[in-house]
Motif scaffolding. Sequence first.
Motif, PDB file in Angstrom:
ATOM      1  N   ILE A   1      57.200  44.168  36.649  1.00  8.73           N
ATOM      2  CA  ILE A   1      56.410  44.755  37.917  1.00  8.73           C
ATOM      3  C   ILE A   1      56.104  46.179  37.842  1.00  8.73           C
ATOM      4  N   GLU A   2      56.928  46.954  37.498  1.00  4.05           N
ATOM      5  CA  GLU A   2      56.746  48.403  37.236  1.00  4.05           C
ATOM      6  C   GLU A   2      55.457  48.734  36.375  1.00  4.05           C
TER       7      GLU A   2
ATOM      8  N   GLU B   1      44.598  45.197  48.585  1.00  7.11           N
ATOM      9  CA  GLU B   1      44.713  43.810  48.368  1.00  7.11           C
ATOM     10  C   GLU B   1      45.386  42.949  47.546  1.00  7.11           C
ATOM     11  N   LEU B   2      45.244  43.455  46.223  1.00  6.12           N
ATOM     12  CA  LEU B   2      45.997  43.079  44.906  1.00  6.12           C
ATOM     13  C   LEU B   2      47.579  43.110  45.099  1.00  6.12           C
ATOM     14  N   TRP B   3      48.017  44.190  45.841  1.00 12.74           N
ATOM     15  CA  TRP B   3      49.506  44.630  46.213  1.00 12.74           C
ATOM     16  C   TRP B   3      50.133  43.662  47.176  1.00 12.74           C
ATOM     17  N   ILE B   4      49.309  43.476  48.297  1.00  9.90           N
ATOM     18  CA  ILE B   4      49.495  42.820  49.536  1.00  9.90           C
ATOM     19  C   ILE B   4      49.763  41.229  49.190  1.00  9.90           C
ATOM     20  N   ARG B   5      48.705  40.797  48.442  1.00  2.32           N
ATOM     21  CA  ARG B   5      48.852  39.300  47.789  1.00  2.32           C
ATOM     22  C   ARG B   5      49.753  39.010  47.115  1.00  2.32           C
ATOM     23  N   PHE B   6      50.389  40.077  46.497  1.00  2.00           N
ATOM     24  CA  PHE B   6      51.401  39.868  45.318  1.00  2.00           C
ATOM     25  C   PHE B   6      52.739  39.827  46.057  1.00  2.00           C
TER      26      PHE B   6
ATOM     27  N   LEU C   1      53.459  36.825  36.220  1.00  2.00           N
ATOM     28  CA  LEU C   1      52.482  36.320  37.596  1.00  2.00           C
ATOM     29  C   LEU C   1      52.224  34.950  37.353  1.00  2.00           C
ATOM     30  N   GLY C   2      51.742  34.570  36.091  1.00  2.00           N
ATOM     31  CA  GLY C   2      51.283  33.197  36.060  1.00  2.00           C
ATOM     32  C   GLY C   2      52.370  32.082  36.406  1.00  2.00           C
ATOM     33  N   ARG C   3      53.577  32.508  35.924  1.00  2.00           N
ATOM     34  CA  ARG C   3      54.882  31.593  36.029  1.00  2.00           C
ATOM     35  C   ARG C   3      55.156  31.464  37.619  1.00  2.00           C
ATOM     36  N   LEU C   4      54.771  32.616  38.224  1.00  2.00           N
ATOM     37  CA  LEU C   4      55.244  32.755  39.702  1.00  2.00           C
ATOM     38  C   LEU C   4      54.336  32.366  40.702  1.00  2.00           C
ATOM     39  N   GLY C   5      53.338  31.647  40.018  1.00  2.00           N
ATOM     40  CA  GLY C   5      52.268  31.115  40.872  1.00  2.00           C
ATOM     41  C   GLY C   5      51.064  31.999  41.226  1.00  2.00           C
TER      42      GLY C   5
END
Length: 240
Positions: free
Chosen positions: A75-76, A178-183, A220-224
């Motif tokens: 994530i860093e 937007e990317l970070w909020i969605r994450f 990210l892929g494995r976390l859906g």
Amino acid sequence: YLFLPIEITSPPYYYGQEQAFREIRVVCQVLRDTYRISCNRSCGVHVHVGNGVEGFAFEAVQNLLATIWTFEEQIETIHPRHRVENEGMCPSFRRYSELSRRHSSNGTLDVRAGLEDILSQRGKSVHVFADMTEPRTANSHEGGTRLALIISETLVARCQRTVEFRQHKGSLDFGELELWIRFCVQLMMFADSIDRAKLAPFLRDHVEMSVQECPVEFVLGRLGMPWLAYCYPKKIAQDR
């Protein structure tokens, strides 16, 4: 010019409604076009994620912490160095928390022991997780952790009202926000829905892997989050 510190707070939004993102886009545009604003290294973005009036159960917070502990290094890579190394306002969970202090010896962190500590908690108050994330730095009382567990005394002991994510840099770039909020929201949704019997073996298999062995797009892929798994590596490459 005389610059003054400001904080901009949005109303609560329902994540599934695209109107929320449209309003954030408009606010970013108005601020950029109307005011002389400096988003320097003293600025940060805080994203609060809730679950209506229901809050998050003990197991959801446990899953969240275990996942972040396992994949913090991945994530860093999303963030610039000044947010990764910010001990005062968003110190690392693995490097500057009560949990890391508890499982470090002679400067070496036992990440597997830290994961097992999180997973071993059973049926206790969510306050135990607030204790784990408590910052352990010289500036611990000036800021907070990257992950803030906002616990209300009015709630029952096993309920967590909101989780606040503090690591992102200050920005008026809607695309970044937007990317970070969605994450943040999708990570919380993952933690709230995943069966811990399936999650625990997955985390144990990956907790000691490096970023090279287990890159952020895989995580990210494995976390859906397939869309973010596509977008973030491109953004990271551009930022370099």
